[in-house]
Scaffold this motif. Structure first.
Motif: not given
Lengths: 253, 222
Positions: A138-140, A123-136
């Motif tokens: 470095d804010k994870v 879940a964390h790996a997928q979350a990081r992927l999604l967050l980088s898709k929205v440009g975040l």
């Protein structure tokens, strides 16, 4: 994809939604525009099952989601089927609604872990992927109170996308943002639309409605007054009320 | 003032007073734990949808918040053994009475904390498909505790002081010892002043700690 049939919703004496029927085709980006109090947000909340309509039906992806007859009382019954259909839709609100006691990463990963039962690492790996898709990316590990409004909204979008919904609903997601922060959120939404997500967007951003939406719905006083392609609504509206609204709104830009 | 303060008598009376203090602290801790569990049930009862549940619980809360603790103590002390048909040690009666009393207050604090969590948080959790239990555990309760904890701590400090009421029923807590010694030595002024000081020395740091905690929790909210 979404079929709304003869929906009615009142809050006491106020008829917020009058006999509304609407069809949304898969892959379509639908913008709902209209003056305040026209029932746009209420319609969206009924679509995802946060409000119980007084009467009417909502079908999602071929399944019956909600059916209310005029005599029905009480809240919607959250059966397993109801919840399954509900989470096939994602929604982003005007007031962000990120969980303040969790980091951005935890916010996005919460539902995959506890609703879908995924392992935390996955879940964390997928979350990081999604967050980088929205440009975040470095804010994870930041907490929501450290983010700007635009960042919070992008995080909210990522959180909604984590359950891999087939439909995304946006309720005036840029209305509470500082003007400079609006574009970053609209770009994410534009990309989603381009990727083929079925979306229903309640918005005051006429540029978005005009350029990105496939279909525009104009609501006033609880009813759909007019709907059609952006060219029609913005260029050659059929109803006088639509024309008045468009004129007033477009002069602001 | 021309009163002849006789502080010299205090040192030999201290052991008795401290023994009373031990009982006071024991009662306080037991009642806090039992009362908190009861408070959870009370909050759940108040938040329940069925009036068959929430009305009686509301009545219980209103009664215990609206009557003096001393009245509750005395009533339960005399009536509980009769109602249950058992011989109850006074310790048990006063623990029951204080637990019922403080449980009502804790219950209200927990309920208020839960209801203070903004509705959009609950809605966000709902549409993310979280079950009721998971929603409470991961979204609602963590945020509710920021309100509940300072209030519950404050209530606990009040309880610590209110345990002095049990002295009226012959339970040998700090207050009881102070009153007995006062009668024996004819020096109520000195002894009761020391007793008050003992309560204060224990309660004041807790009050300060609660205030510090409150500020830290407030800063963490946004």
């Amino acid at each position: 994809m979404i079929s709304v049939r003869r929906l009615n919703k009142s809050f006491g004496p106020l008829r917020a939604i009058r006999d509304v029927s609407l069809e949304v085709v898969q892959g379509q980006a639908v913008a709902i525009i209209g003056p305040s109090g026209s029932g746009k947000s209420t319609l969206l909340r009924c679509l995802i099952g946060l409000e119980a309509p007084d009467s009417g039906e909502i079908h999602v992806d071929g399944h019956l989601f909600i059916r209310r007859a005029p005599g029905d009382r009480g809240p919607l019954r959250r059966t397993r089927e109801f919840r399954e259909i509900q989470r096939s839709m994602g929604m982003v609100f005007q007031q962000f609604s990120l969980f303040p006691h969790l980091t951005v990463l935890q916010n996005v990963a919460l539902a995959p872990i506890h609703t879908l039962g995924r392992r935390e690492s996955e879940a964390h790996a997928q979350a990081r992927l999604l967050l980088s898709k929205v440009g975040l990316e470095d804010k994870v590990l930041a907490y929501p109170d450290k983010l700007s409004g635009g960042q919070k909204q992008r995080a909210s979008i990522a959180r909604a996308l984590a359950l891999e919904p087939r439909i995304m609903l946006f309720d005036e997601v840029t209305s509470a943002l500082d003007p400079e922060l609006i574009q970053e959120v609209l770009s994410v939404m534009k990309q989603l639309a381009a990727d083929g997500m079925t979306m229903v967007v309640v918005t005051h951003e006429m540029g978005f409605a005009h350029k990105v939406a496939d279909h525009v719905v104009f609501m006033d006083a609880g009813a759909i007054l007019e709907e059609g392609p952006p060219a029609q609504i913005f260029g050659a509206p059929r109803e006088a009320r639509t024309r008045t609204f468009i004129d007033k709104v477009l002069t602001h830009i | 003032m021309s009163y002849d303060w006789a502080w010299r008598i205090i040192p030999r009376l201290l052991p008795a007073l401290l023994q009373g203090l031990q009982l006071t602290i024991t009662i306080t801790l037991i009642v806090i734990v039992l009362g908190f569990f009861l408070g959870i049930l009370v909050a759940a009862g108040r938040l329940a949808r069925s009036p068959l549940v929430n009305k009686p619980v509301a009545a219980y809360v209103e009664f215990f918040r609206g009557t003096p603790a001393l009245v509750q103590l005395v009533w339960i002390y005399y009536c509980l053994p009769i109602v249950l048909g058992l011989e109850l040690p006074s310790f048990a009666s006063i623990v029951v009475a204080l637990t019922l009393n403080v449980g009502a207050f804790y219950g209200e604090a927990i309920r208020a904390g839960i209801q203070a969590v903004p509705r959009d948080q609950v809605e966000a959790a709902d549409i993310l498909g979280l079950s009721y239990v998971k929603k409470m555990r991961f979204v609602v309760l963590p945020q509710a505790f920021r309100i509940i904890i300072p209030v519950a701590l404050s209530q606990s400090i009040s309880l610590f002081k209110d345990t002095s009421l049990v002295s009226t029923l012959g339970v040998a807590d700090l207050m009881y010892q102070a009153r007995v010694l006062s009668t024996q030595t004819y020096r109520p002024l000195e002894i009761l002043t020391i007793a008050a000081l003992v309560y204060f020395v224990l309660a004041f740091p807790c009050t300060v700690a609660t205030r510090v905690l409150e500020l830290r929790l407030a800063r963490a909210r946004h």
